[in-house]
Structures are given as structure tokens and as C-alpha cells.
Design an enzyme around this catalytic site. Structure first.
Site, PDB file in Angstrom:
ATOM      1  N   LYS A 107       7.681  17.088   5.824  1.00  0.00           N
ATOM      2  CA  LYS A 107       8.243  18.422   6.009  1.00  0.00           C
ATOM      3  C   LYS A 107       7.292  19.409   5.354  1.00  0.00           C
ATOM      4  O   LYS A 107       7.087  19.398   4.137  1.00  0.00           O
ATOM      5  CB  LYS A 107       9.636  18.517   5.389  1.00  0.00           C
ATOM      6  CG  LYS A 107      10.307  19.870   5.605  1.00  0.00           C
ATOM      7  CD  LYS A 107      11.710  19.879   5.007  1.00  0.00           C
ATOM      8  CE  LYS A 107      12.387  21.222   5.209  1.00  0.00           C
ATOM      9  NZ  LYS A 107      13.741  21.256   4.612  1.00  0.00           N
ATOM     10  N   LYS A 167       8.416  17.534  10.569  1.00  0.00           N
ATOM     11  CA  LYS A 167       8.965  18.878  10.737  1.00  0.00           C
ATOM     12  C   LYS A 167       7.994  19.894  10.144  1.00  0.00           C
ATOM     13  O   LYS A 167       7.538  19.695   9.004  1.00  0.00           O
ATOM     14  CB  LYS A 167      10.323  18.958  10.018  1.00  0.00           C
ATOM     15  CG  LYS A 167      11.026  20.295  10.102  1.00  0.00           C
ATOM     16  CD  LYS A 167      12.328  20.275   9.302  1.00  0.00           C
ATOM     17  CE  LYS A 167      13.033  21.623   9.380  1.00  0.00           C
ATOM     18  NZ  LYS A 167      14.275  21.659   8.576  1.00  0.00           N
TER      19      LYS A 167
END
Length: 345
Positions: free
Chosen positions: A207, A259
Site C-alpha cells: 500500500k 494498492k
């Protein structure tokens, strides 16, 4: 084979002609390497505490902060259309330094999980975002120390409590997204120790500290002060994601995620090639907002761009895609794609 020349003689032609396999729709369909299906898609959803009506998110046209009742209706619709799951985010009325609402059984996220589980049962995978950022008054993904820094190990203790609250509320799968060191091991240990052996863990493995999250912060009424660069990954780093992958898998992750999505397809490919567990990608709020803005200006074919972007995740190795388009796209497939979109079948 030879080709005609201006003088009438025949010139040597290409031996390899890949265009033969592109000549018509039926041929292209026959040799297509990757396709989409509704079950590959997960719908992120926001539920707001105390809301009497759903509230549009201005930076994400078509996305709303749900009331409890509108959440149930939208989730039921998504399930009927065949989505693979829903990922729930809570928007509380009150916040504090440790994110108390995240572990309160009567907190908005846990109440919404319980309601969805009672309404949907096991008809779809009910997922919960496991992070404190929506619940803290400073907006960080963990608790702060005396110097105002995110305290990794104190945050793990809160994640353990949050995992138990979400599992007991009925979530099938928990998504630890805070990027704390050791978070998967802490969550897995807490779940197993309380007998939640079947509750799965979907690690936000890579992330990144990204500008593409901007609209999401409106969607959750973020209180963020500062930035998250001390715990989310540096956008310049790719190899680091593989280190995070190895750690998350060793700690017990059942699935892993990259992500944002489109700006990190190279990372997604590397993770997918190395991972022994299923890999997902999150088409984040900024990606969604860009498609909607370009479409509103008439610059792009919206429907084709949506499906092409989702196909990119599949091609890069994602078996699951979190996208705000999940229910809409699943509806297209259920009703039958129009001719100009059928190449995505």
C-alpha cells in the site's frame, strides 16, 4: 508468399501474420487470454453513523455514504448481480485519539457488519477494512506516541482488538490496511486465540503513500494531520513490495493486495508472480474520479475505459479487484453487454 510490387513482380511477404487471430470477433474471442466476471469484483462501501439519508461523495460521482438501510439495499443489489464480495468502511460521528469506535460493538462499522451478515448470510464475502484512520481524531492508521509519531507496537494491540470485534460482528474476511510491521501476525494470533479459525485475512501488502487516495478522504471524512509516509510504501520502490509479501505470507495472510491499482501494475505483476496465495488490486478513489471526470467532459468512452482498466488488473495477475464500479459492471454482465463491449466477456 510474395507481395505485388509496383513493377508487377512479387516481393517476399511476412511469414508470421498475427493479424489472422484478430480478423473477426469470433476469432478474437477464441484466443482471448484474459476475461472479466462479476465474481472477480469486490465493492467498497461506506456507511455513515447517524445519517438519515445517503450522502453523495462530491469527488466520486455515483458513490455515497450510506445509511444503514441504503447500505443493505445496495449490498443486496450487488450480490444479486453476482459480485464476489463487499468491503465495508465506517464513518463515525465521534473520533478520539485511539479510535475507540473501531472496537466498540455498537460502533458504526461493527453494527453494519452485523447487519449485513444477518441480511446476506454467506451469499457473498463480507469484508471489513481493519484500520484506525476513520476512527482517530488525528486521522492516522494507528495510535500516536508522546512525540506524535505512529507507535507501531501499540497500534498492533488495537488491531488485535479490532480484529476480534469485526470477526464477532460477522465479517468473513478482514483487511488490515495500516501497513504496520507485524500486523498480519498480530491479527491472525488474535483470531486464532479466540476461536475464529475460519475468519480469513486479506493483507494490504503493498500500500503506497499515494496522491490517488484524495477522494477517499472525503468519503470517510478523514481527519488526517500530516501524511503517512513513515508507514505506507514509497512510490519509488518496487522490490520492497516483495519483502512485504514474504512477511505477510509467513505471518498467515490468506490473500494479498496491491494498492493503488493502475499506477502500480508493475508491482502487481511482480507480486502475482511471487505469491503463493491469491492476489488482488484496489482501483482506488483517484482512479475512479479520473475516469468519471474525463467521461463527464466527453473525452473518453466511459464504459470501455472502465472495462479496459479492470482487464488490466486481471492481465497483470490480480484474481480479485476492489472497484467502486463492481456492482455497476456486474449489472452490465448480468443484463448482457452491448455489442461494442462484448470483447470483455
Amino acid at each position: 508468399m510474395t507481395l505485388p510490387s509496383p513493377s508487377g513482380t512479387r516481393l517476399p511477404g511476412p511469414i508470421d501474420r498475427p493479424r489472422r487471430l484478430r480478423a473477426g470477433a469470433a476469432m478474437r474471442s477464441l484466443v482471448r487470454e484474459h476475461t472479466l466476471r462479476p465474481a472477480d469484483l469486490v465493492l467498497p462501501m461506506f456507511v455513515r453513523e447517524g445519517a438519515s439519508e445517503s450522502r453523495p461523495v462530491s469527488s466520486m460521482p455515483g458513490v455515497v455514504q450510506h445509511t444503514m438501510d441504503s447500505l443493505v439495499r445496495a449490498a443486496n443489489e450487488a450480490v444479486e448481480r453476482g459480485v464476489g464480495g463487499v468491503m465495508l468502511f465506517g464513518v463515525p460521528e465521534l473520533k478520539d485519539a485511539i479510535g475507540s469506535g473501531a472496537t466498540d460493538p455498537d460502533g458504526i462499522l461493527n453494527r453494519a457488519l452485523s447487519r449485513l451478515r444477518s441480511e446476506l448470510g454467506d451469499a457473498t464475502v463480507i469484508m471489513a477494512d481493519l484500520c484506525l484512520d476513520e476512527f482517530t481524531d488525528h486521522g492516522h492508521c494507528g495510535v500516536l506516541d508522546a512525540a506524535g509519531r505512529v507507535d507501531n507496537d501499540a497500534t498492533l494491540a488495537r488491531y488485535r482488538e479490532m480484529a476480534l470485534a469485526q470477526a464477532e460482528a460477522g465479517a468473513h474476511l478482514l483487511g488490515p490496511s495500516g501497513m504496520m510491521d507485524g500486523q498480519i501476525a498480530a491479527v491472525r494470533d488474535a483470531l486464532d486465540g479466540a476461536g475464529h479459525l475460519d475468519t480469513a485475512v486479506y493483507a494490504y501488502t503493498a500500500k503506497y503513500a499515494s496522491a490517488f487516495y484524495g477522494p477517499f478522504r472525503e468519503a470517510v471524512d478523514s481527519s488526517l494531520q500530516g501524511d503517512r509516509r513513515t508507514y505506507q510504501q514509497d512510490p519509488a520502490n518496487g522490490r520492497e513490495a516483495l519483502r512485504e509479501l514474504a512477511l505477510d505470507v509467513a505471518e498467515g495472510a490468506d490473500m494479498v493486495m496491491v494498492k493503488p491499482g493502475l499506477p502500480y501494475l508493475d508491482v502487481l505483476r511482480d507480486v502475482a508472480e511471487a505469491s503463493p496465495v491469491p492476489v488482488g488490486a484496489y482501483q482506488v478513489s483517484g482512479e475512479y474520479a479520473m475516469i468519471e471526470a474525463a467521461s463527464a467532459n466527453g473525452w473518453v468512452d466511459r464504459d470501455r475505459m472502465i472495462l479496459e482498466s479492470l482487464l488490466a488488473f486481471r492481465r497483470a495477475g490480480a484474481s480479485t479487484v476492489l472497484t467502486y464500479y463492481a456492482s455497476e459492471v456486474a449489472g452490465w454482465f448480468r443484463e448482457g453487454l452491448p455489442a461494442h463491449l462484448r470483447e470483455f466477456l
